[in-house]
Design a protein around this motif. Sequence first.
Motif, PDB file in Angstrom:
ATOM      1  N   GLY A  30       0.679  -1.224  -0.068  1.00  0.00           N
ATOM      2  CA  GLY A  30       0.128   0.126  -0.018  1.00  0.00           C
ATOM      3  C   GLY A  30       0.816   1.195   0.086  1.00  0.00           C
ATOM      4  O   GLY A  30       0.272   2.410  -0.422  1.00  0.00           O
ATOM      5  N   GLN A  31       2.188   1.176   0.213  1.00  0.00           N
ATOM      6  CA  GLN A  31       2.802   2.079   0.314  1.00  0.00           C
ATOM      7  C   GLN A  31       3.796   2.595  -0.815  1.00  0.00           C
ATOM      8  O   GLN A  31       4.637   3.515  -1.071  1.00  0.00           O
ATOM      9  CB  GLN A  31       4.068   2.170   1.345  1.00  0.00           C
ATOM     10  N   VAL A  32       3.636   1.971  -1.873  1.00  0.00           N
ATOM     11  CA  VAL A  32       4.192   1.948  -3.302  1.00  0.00           C
ATOM     12  C   VAL A  32       3.032   2.723  -4.169  1.00  0.00           C
ATOM     13  O   VAL A  32       2.086   2.200  -4.666  1.00  0.00           O
ATOM     14  CB  VAL A  32       4.755   0.649  -3.746  1.00  0.00           C
ATOM     15  N   LEU A  33       3.686   3.727  -5.032  1.00  0.00           N
ATOM     16  CA  LEU A  33       2.907   4.450  -5.995  1.00  0.00           C
ATOM     17  C   LEU A  33       3.383   3.715  -7.340  1.00  0.00           C
ATOM     18  O   LEU A  33       4.512   3.640  -7.617  1.00  0.00           O
ATOM     19  CB  LEU A  33       3.018   5.667  -6.042  1.00  0.00           C
ATOM     20  N   VAL A  34       2.622   3.860  -8.486  1.00  0.00           N
ATOM     21  CA  VAL A  34       2.933   3.551  -9.854  1.00  0.00           C
ATOM     22  C   VAL A  34       4.227   4.351 -10.333  1.00  0.00           C
ATOM     23  O   VAL A  34       5.245   3.913 -10.699  1.00  0.00           O
ATOM     24  CB  VAL A  34       1.770   3.718 -10.736  1.00  0.00           C
ATOM     25  N   GLU A  35       4.193   5.734  -9.933  1.00  0.00           N
ATOM     26  CA  GLU A  35       5.232   6.608 -10.048  1.00  0.00           C
ATOM     27  C   GLU A  35       6.632   6.047  -9.528  1.00  0.00           C
ATOM     28  O   GLU A  35       7.498   6.162 -10.227  1.00  0.00           O
ATOM     29  CB  GLU A  35       4.962   7.995  -9.433  1.00  0.00           C
ATOM     30  N   ASP A  36       6.547   5.504  -8.250  1.00  0.00           N
ATOM     31  CA  ASP A  36       7.762   4.665  -7.640  1.00  0.00           C
ATOM     32  C   ASP A  36       8.227   3.656  -8.471  1.00  0.00           C
ATOM     33  O   ASP A  36       9.347   3.604  -8.666  1.00  0.00           O
ATOM     34  CB  ASP A  36       7.560   4.238  -6.117  1.00  0.00           C
ATOM     35  N   ILE A  37       7.346   2.830  -9.088  1.00  0.00           N
ATOM     36  CA  ILE A  37       7.667   1.676  -9.709  1.00  0.00           C
ATOM     37  C   ILE A  37       8.350   1.979 -11.106  1.00  0.00           C
ATOM     38  O   ILE A  37       9.341   1.591 -11.344  1.00  0.00           O
ATOM     39  CB  ILE A  37       6.266   0.846 -10.080  1.00  0.00           C
ATOM     40  N   ALA A  38       7.701   3.135 -11.772  1.00  0.00           N
ATOM     41  CA  ALA A  38       8.158   3.428 -13.066  1.00  0.00           C
ATOM     42  C   ALA A  38       9.590   4.028 -12.953  1.00  0.00           C
ATOM     43  O   ALA A  38      10.571   3.767 -13.568  1.00  0.00           O
ATOM     44  CB  ALA A  38       7.191   4.469 -13.641  1.00  0.00           C
ATOM     45  N   ALA A  39       9.899   5.031 -11.787  1.00  0.00           N
ATOM     46  CA  ALA A  39      10.849   5.723 -11.617  1.00  0.00           C
ATOM     47  C   ALA A  39      12.148   4.462 -11.327  1.00  0.00           C
ATOM     48  O   ALA A  39      13.313   4.695 -11.954  1.00  0.00           O
ATOM     49  CB  ALA A  39      11.122   6.591 -10.438  1.00  0.00           C
ATOM     50  N   ALA A  40      11.820   3.453 -10.418  1.00  0.00           N
ATOM     51  CA  ALA A  40      12.861   2.364 -10.403  1.00  0.00           C
ATOM     52  C   ALA A  40      13.192   1.499 -11.581  1.00  0.00           C
ATOM     53  O   ALA A  40      14.344   1.120 -11.584  1.00  0.00           O
ATOM     54  CB  ALA A  40      12.196   1.565  -9.171  1.00  0.00           C
TER      55      ALA A  40
END
Length: 197
Positions: A30-40
């Motif tokens: 629940g603490q992970v956003l799509v934006e975080d995933i894309a950036a990673a």
Amino acid sequence: MSGLRERKKQQTQEALSWAALRLSVERGFGQVLVEDIAAAAGVSPRTFNNYFSSKAEAIAWRNLNRGRQVADHIRERPRDEPLWETVTEALLTRYGAGEPDKGWTAGVRLMLTDPALLGEYLKANADAEQEWAAAIAERTGSRPTDLYPRLVAAAMGAAHRVAIDQWLRADPPVSLAVLLRDALRQLAAGLPEPTAR
């Protein structure tokens, strides 16, 4: 050109799926956003949305992709090899590697309590079982919709799910390969009743 495009697509899916899984284990689903995933993964959120409709789908994709690889391994194994040996070796090539890390398994266990992710995993598992049934049908000269290949694929899926669950909860840690091999051995033997301890 299409081969290169397909490889690039596969690499992007793998990078996004791995980033979604790693970040969710580290931070909590629940603490992970799509934006975080894309950036990673080194892509834009728009690129993420071109491949996956949700972070749950991105994580579950890894399981479906491994399932497809298991089906490919079933097709590649020697035709004269006994079926349960083929199934065991095919599953172990994709799921049996590595020793468990307590922090990682605890994170995965927690992550799998999310209903959205659990739903995506169930869908991915069902799709993988269809792939396995098709590969088994090819080996046995039957149709993917026949009872036998579907039963074997469902038994493989059950063995896989139970072994993963045992692997995530084992204390002290146990190798997933050992658990998978034992589960499949018991199935191949007709699930004899255990001897009293």
